[in-house]
Design a protein around this motif. Structure first.
Motif, PDB file in Angstrom:
ATOM      1  N   THR A   1       0.823  -1.219   0.000  1.00 42.63           N
ATOM      2  CA  THR A   1       0.000   0.000   0.000  1.00 42.63           C
ATOM      3  C   THR A   1       0.851   1.260   0.000  1.00 42.63           C
ATOM      4  OG1 THR A   1      -1.776  -1.179   1.149  1.00 42.63           O
ATOM      5  CG2 THR A   1      -1.811   1.217   1.246  1.00 42.63           C
ATOM      6  N   ILE A   2       2.026   1.197   0.598  1.00 37.12           N
ATOM      7  CA  ILE A   2       2.921   2.360   0.591  1.00 37.12           C
ATOM      8  C   ILE A   2       3.214   2.801  -0.840  1.00 37.12           C
ATOM      9  CG2 ILE A   2       5.284   3.114   1.120  1.00 37.12           C
ATOM     10  CD1 ILE A   2       5.131   1.261   3.610  1.00 37.12           C
ATOM     11  N   VAL A   3       3.427   1.839  -1.725  1.00 38.41           N
ATOM     12  CA  VAL A   3       3.763   2.147  -3.113  1.00 38.41           C
ATOM     13  C   VAL A   3       2.603   2.844  -3.823  1.00 38.41           C
ATOM     14  CG1 VAL A   3       4.544   1.189  -5.314  1.00 38.41           C
ATOM     15  CG2 VAL A   3       5.329   0.179  -3.159  1.00 38.41           C
ATOM     16  N   SER A   4       1.380   2.476  -3.470  1.00 37.71           N
ATOM     17  CA  SER A   4       0.218   3.061  -4.150  1.00 37.71           C
ATOM     18  C   SER A   4       0.185   4.573  -4.013  1.00 37.71           C
ATOM     19  CB  SER A   4      -1.072   2.450  -3.606  1.00 37.71           C
ATOM     20  OG  SER A   4      -1.336   2.864  -2.275  1.00 37.71           O
ATOM     21  N   GLY A   5       0.659   5.098  -2.897  1.00 35.21           N
ATOM     22  CA  GLY A   5       0.672   6.547  -2.717  1.00 35.21           C
ATOM     23  C   GLY A   5       1.656   7.255  -3.621  1.00 35.21           C
ATOM     24  N   SER A   6       2.787   6.612  -3.893  1.00 39.37           N
ATOM     25  CA  SER A   6       3.817   7.241  -4.719  1.00 39.37           C
ATOM     26  C   SER A   6       3.418   7.336  -6.180  1.00 39.37           C
ATOM     27  CB  SER A   6       5.136   6.469  -4.613  1.00 39.37           C
ATOM     28  OG  SER A   6       5.698   6.568  -3.331  1.00 39.37           O
ATOM     29  N   VAL A   7       2.618   6.395  -6.660  1.00 44.88           N
ATOM     30  CA  VAL A   7       2.283   6.336  -8.088  1.00 44.88           C
ATOM     31  C   VAL A   7       0.820   6.666  -8.345  1.00 44.88           C
ATOM     32  CG1 VAL A   7       4.117   4.668  -8.502  1.00 44.88           C
ATOM     33  CG2 VAL A   7       1.813   3.847  -7.980  1.00 44.88           C
ATOM     34  N   ALA A   8       0.195   7.342  -7.395  1.00 49.16           N
ATOM     35  CA  ALA A   8      -1.237   7.614  -7.486  1.00 49.16           C
ATOM     36  C   ALA A   8      -1.567   8.567  -8.632  1.00 49.16           C
ATOM     37  CB  ALA A   8      -1.740   8.207  -6.166  1.00 49.16           C
ATOM     38  N   GLU A   9      -2.751   8.427  -9.181  1.00 46.46           N
ATOM     39  CA  GLU A   9      -3.418   9.354 -10.099  1.00 46.46           C
ATOM     40  C   GLU A   9      -2.934   9.306 -11.541  1.00 46.46           C
ATOM     41  OE1 GLU A   9      -5.393  12.873  -8.281  1.00 46.46           O
ATOM     42  OE2 GLU A   9      -3.417  13.149  -7.353  1.00 46.46           O
ATOM     43  N   ARG A  10      -2.021   8.399 -11.873  1.00 51.07           N
ATOM     44  CA  ARG A  10      -1.596   8.342 -13.278  1.00 51.07           C
ATOM     45  C   ARG A  10      -1.129   6.953 -13.710  1.00 51.07           C
ATOM     46  NH1 ARG A  10       2.205   9.649  -9.069  1.00 51.07           N
ATOM     47  NH2 ARG A  10       4.285  10.032  -9.888  1.00 51.07           N
ATOM     48  N   THR A  11      -1.321   5.939 -12.880  1.00 50.56           N
ATOM     49  CA  THR A  11      -0.800   4.611 -13.171  1.00 50.56           C
ATOM     50  C   THR A  11      -1.918   3.669 -13.606  1.00 50.56           C
ATOM     51  OG1 THR A  11       0.883   4.939 -11.469  1.00 50.56           O
ATOM     52  CG2 THR A  11       0.531   2.695 -12.235  1.00 50.56           C
ATOM     53  N   LYS A  12      -1.633   2.850 -14.605  1.00 48.68           N
ATOM     54  CA  LYS A  12      -2.596   1.851 -15.048  1.00 48.68           C
ATOM     55  C   LYS A  12      -2.896   0.872 -13.915  1.00 48.68           C
ATOM     56  CE  LYS A  12      -1.272   1.662 -19.948  1.00 48.68           C
ATOM     57  NZ  LYS A  12      -0.745   0.776 -21.010  1.00 48.68           N
ATOM     58  N   LEU A  13      -4.143   0.545 -13.783  1.00 48.21           N
ATOM     59  CA  LEU A  13      -4.554  -0.360 -12.719  1.00 48.21           C
ATOM     60  C   LEU A  13      -3.932  -1.732 -12.901  1.00 48.21           C
ATOM     61  CD1 LEU A  13      -6.279  -0.722 -10.202  1.00 48.21           C
ATOM     62  CD2 LEU A  13      -8.206  -1.313 -11.684  1.00 48.21           C
ATOM     63  N   GLU A  14      -3.868  -2.224 -14.142  1.00 40.05           N
ATOM     64  CA  GLU A  14      -3.290  -3.542 -14.387  1.00 40.05           C
ATOM     65  C   GLU A  14      -1.823  -3.594 -13.973  1.00 40.05           C
ATOM     66  OE1 GLU A  14      -6.272  -2.715 -17.734  1.00 40.05           O
ATOM     67  OE2 GLU A  14      -4.731  -1.637 -16.628  1.00 40.05           O
ATOM     68  N   ALA A  15      -1.088  -2.538 -14.298  1.00 39.35           N
ATOM     69  CA  ALA A  15       0.331  -2.497 -13.943  1.00 39.35           C
ATOM     70  C   ALA A  15       0.508  -2.463 -12.436  1.00 39.35           C
ATOM     71  CB  ALA A  15       0.997  -1.286 -14.591  1.00 39.35           C
ATOM     72  N   TYR A  16      -0.333  -1.698 -11.756  1.00 43.01           N
ATOM     73  CA  TYR A  16      -0.209  -1.623 -10.305  1.00 43.01           C
ATOM     74  C   TYR A  16      -0.508  -2.967  -9.654  1.00 43.01           C
ATOM     75  CZ  TYR A  16      -0.804  -0.526  -5.458  1.00 43.01           C
ATOM     76  OH  TYR A  16      -0.678  -0.548  -4.092  1.00 43.01           O
ATOM     77  N   ILE A  17      -1.529  -3.675 -10.156  1.00 43.17           N
ATOM     78  CA  ILE A  17      -1.868  -4.980  -9.594  1.00 43.17           C
ATOM     79  C   ILE A  17      -0.689  -5.944  -9.735  1.00 43.17           C
ATOM     80  CG2 ILE A  17      -3.342  -7.007  -9.869  1.00 43.17           C
ATOM     81  CD1 ILE A  17      -5.588  -5.091 -10.693  1.00 43.17           C
ATOM     82  N   ILE A  18      -0.059  -5.954 -10.901  1.00 37.59           N
ATOM     83  CA  ILE A  18       1.087  -6.834 -11.115  1.00 37.59           C
ATOM     84  C   ILE A  18       2.198  -6.504 -10.127  1.00 37.59           C
ATOM     85  CG2 ILE A  18       2.941  -7.416 -12.734  1.00 37.59           C
ATOM     86  CD1 ILE A  18       0.896  -7.130 -14.990  1.00 37.59           C
TER      87      ILE A  18
ATOM     88  N   SER B   1       1.957  -5.043  -7.208  1.00 36.27           N
ATOM     89  CA  SER B   1       1.537  -5.398  -5.853  1.00 36.27           C
ATOM     90  C   SER B   1       1.713  -6.884  -5.599  1.00 36.27           C
ATOM     91  CB  SER B   1       0.074  -4.992  -5.650  1.00 36.27           C
ATOM     92  OG  SER B   1      -0.375  -5.311  -4.346  1.00 36.27           O
ATOM     93  N   VAL B   2       1.376  -7.715  -6.579  1.00 37.01           N
ATOM     94  CA  VAL B   2       1.517  -9.165  -6.428  1.00 37.01           C
ATOM     95  C   VAL B   2       2.990  -9.556  -6.309  1.00 37.01           C
ATOM     96  CG1 VAL B   2       1.220 -11.373  -7.602  1.00 37.01           C
ATOM     97  CG2 VAL B   2      -0.665  -9.727  -7.566  1.00 37.01           C
ATOM     98  N   VAL B   3       3.822  -9.018  -7.179  1.00 39.36           N
ATOM     99  CA  VAL B   3       5.248  -9.361  -7.142  1.00 39.36           C
ATOM    100  C   VAL B   3       5.898  -8.880  -5.850  1.00 39.36           C
ATOM    101  CG1 VAL B   3       7.478  -9.008  -8.274  1.00 39.36           C
ATOM    102  CG2 VAL B   3       5.434  -9.376  -9.658  1.00 39.36           C
ATOM    103  N   LEU B   4       5.504  -7.700  -5.387  1.00 40.49           N
ATOM    104  CA  LEU B   4       6.078  -7.172  -4.145  1.00 40.49           C
ATOM    105  C   LEU B   4       5.760  -8.078  -2.968  1.00 40.49           C
ATOM    106  CD1 LEU B   4       7.521  -4.694  -2.767  1.00 40.49           C
ATOM    107  CD2 LEU B   4       5.228  -3.861  -2.258  1.00 40.49           C
ATOM    108  N   THR B   5       4.511  -8.503  -2.859  1.00 43.87           N
ATOM    109  CA  THR B   5       4.114  -9.303  -1.702  1.00 43.87           C
ATOM    110  C   THR B   5       4.472 -10.777  -1.834  1.00 43.87           C
ATOM    111  OG1 THR B   5       1.881  -9.438  -2.668  1.00 43.87           O
ATOM    112  CG2 THR B   5       2.264  -7.753  -1.004  1.00 43.87           C
ATOM    113  N   ALA B   6       4.759 -11.220  -3.054  1.00 47.00           N
ATOM    114  CA  ALA B   6       5.128 -12.625  -3.258  1.00 47.00           C
ATOM    115  C   ALA B   6       6.628 -12.845  -3.208  1.00 47.00           C
ATOM    116  CB  ALA B   6       4.580 -13.125  -4.602  1.00 47.00           C
TER     117      ALA B   6
END
Length: 512
Positions: A104-121, A123-128
């Motif tokens: 979730t920390i990363v979501s704040g840094s890239v907010a308001e201009r990032t593709k949702l699909e890219a962010y999901i990928i 997030s998965v790699v970060l937590t896995a």
């Protein structure tokens, strides 16, 4: 169980992050940022269950990564490598909540201009993978661990530096480095590679004020995070038996003092330098102090926590303006708060820890590593390794997505907002000022106001002219310099995954 209760408090921090981020972004992106917070928890749950927990707490491969217990296949074998009562169901739950926080920390840094699909990928790699590997290094049997670093054939730990009980290994009690630095430094790389939001900087590089949605939500989110931090830090004692309850109480005290001192430091500095009592500085100052104390909350005295908090507040204040000077757009200041204050927390552990406090906190080795300065060296080495790992992984992942699927939404979508383009809805009707801007834009004159490029009406709400819920999607001037002429129609997006395709939501079709 302490871990279940503490984990529930840490999970509630997702609501805090959601409220804080929803208040800090523009209202055309509120739904999108809330949706990302929801996905962080969901993606982290599955990724950490199937892969991440094994990498974090499985049997070590040379002190680098875990190799067993994927999909919780061995989670019922309590006490195999972390002690009776620790490596069970409750421990997975507690550690999952930390993994979700890092994402979730990363979501704040890239907010308001990032593709949702890219962010999901990401997030998965970060937590896995990215986060669990650092967990293994510091909190399991990895080479930095204070709890059993790379055990030898007889099971004896070999902590950095000496490889004997004369050393402690890296002390990061609740995750200034493991959680906050990983998220903060990954967020920095994301912000740099994706680039700033449209309209964030003028052509000459000077920052422009950006629209934000709601100060009340920001304050509510901060208080929720502060509350959850007691689960984060106090829960990291992992038990209340023995001296655990006393350590947890001490941790609560040092955590409180550091958060409060950092907040007041930021408020006072802002008042002296800028002449105002800045509520944003106060709220972020709280978080800066909490991050700063997270690594060392159990191994320092209250007066030390006060100093750590004050320094954390100063670091945050200066880092906020340093990023703007460098034209790096971090909408939530995630890197200054989590990346740099997390670094400070790790280093402050080596500066302020005492050998008596380390033993009181329950660390396994009895020595004088703090007193003779070795501990600071261990902390510095650990911090550098975490930065290198986080930056390398984030760069590889963000760049690979940038050259393949793309990271950033089109200018068209960014101007109109991710809420309507990705989710088909918006949160609010326009203000009177925005209605006036719309009228001026239709007349071809902006009268010195910020331009409004496009306005759409979402539903009639009983108003026959269909403008009852008209929402301007560009309350802030887009682009730098001549990137777009005021009042000109928005640039048409390129085709691509996550961009506006022929079959994607179209505002004109929505109105028809």
């Amino acid at each position: 169980d302490l871990l279940v209760a503490g984990g529930a408090m840490v999970f509630f921090m997702q609501a805090g992050f959601g409220m804080l981020e929803a208040g800090a972004v523009s209202r055309k992106n509120v739904i999108n940022i809330l949706f990302k917070n929801v996905l962080d928890g969901c993606c982290a749950a599955l990724a950490f269950w199937l892969i991440g927990y094994g990498f974090a707490f499985g049997e070590t491969a040379g002190g680098f990564i875990g190799t067993t217990n994927f999909g919780s296949t061995e989670i019922f074998n309590v006490g195999d490598h972390l002690g009776e009562g620790v490596d069970g169901w409750q421990f997975w739950f507690f550690q999952w909540t930390f993994a979700g926080t890092a994402a979730t920390i990363v979501s704040g840094s890239v907010a308001e201009r990032t593709k949702l699909e890219a962010y999901i990928i990401f997030s998965v790699v970060l937590t896995a993978i990215v986060y669990p590997v650092v967990v293994h290094w510091v909190w399991a049997t990895g080479f930095l661990s204070a709890w059993g670093a790379i055990p030898d054939d007889d099971g004896a730990a070999r902590p950095l530096f000496s490889g004997t009980d004369a050393s402690n290994g890296m002390i990061d009690f609740a995750g200034s480095g493991v959680c906050h630095m990983v998220g903060g430094w990954c967020g920095l790389i994301g912000a740099v590679i994706i680039g700033p939001r449209l309209g964030r900087f003028n052509a000459d590089g000077k920052p422009k004020d950006m629209e934000y949605y709601n100060t009340t939500l920001m304050a509510l989110g901060t208080f929720i995070l502060w509350f959850g931090w007691y689960g984060f830090n106090c829960g990291s004692t992992l038990a209340v038996s023995g001296n655990g309850a006393n350590v947890a109480a001490k941790v609560a005290m040092t955590t409180t003092i550091a958060g409060a001192s950092a907040a007041l430091t930021c408020v006072v500095v802002a008042r002296v330098v800028e002449g105002v009592f800045d509520v944003g500085m106060g709220l972020n100052g709280i978080l800066a102090g909490l991050v700063s104390i997270t690594a060392n909350c159990a191994v320092v005295d209250p007066w030390m926590a006060f100093i750590i908090g004050c320094v954390g507040g100063i670091i945050y204040y200066n880092a906020h303006y340093l990023l703007l000077r460098l034209r790096i757009d971090d909408p939530l200041d995630a890197f200054p708060i989590h990346g740099l204050c997390g670094l400070w927390g790790v280093l402050a552990t080596g500066i302020f820890c005492t050998d008596a406090n380390v033993q009181y906190a329950g660390y396994p080795n009895v020595n004088d590593a703090c007193g003779r300065g070795e501990q600071f060296g261990v902390q510095a080495v650990g911090a550098i390794i975490i930065i290198v790992w986080s930056v390398t992984c984030a760069t590889a992942l963000f760049m690979s997505m940038k050259v393949t699927m793309g990271l950033r939404v089109s200018e068209h979508i960014e101007i109109q907002g991710l809420d309507i383009s990705e989710h088909g809805s918006v949160v609010d009707a326009p203000t009177e000022k925005e209605r006036k801007q719309v009228d001026l834009a239709r007349q071809g004159s902006h009268d010195g106001m910020m331009p409004v490029t496009r306005v759409v009406a979402v539903g009639g709400g009983g108003n026959n002219n269909g403008t009852n819920n008209a929402v301007p999607f560009n309350a802030v001037a887009p682009g730098d310099g001549g990137a777009q002429t005021a009042g000109a129609p928005p640039a048409q997006p390129k085709e691509g995954w996550g961009e506006k395709k022929k079959d994607s939501l179209d505002l004109e079709n929505l109105l028809s």
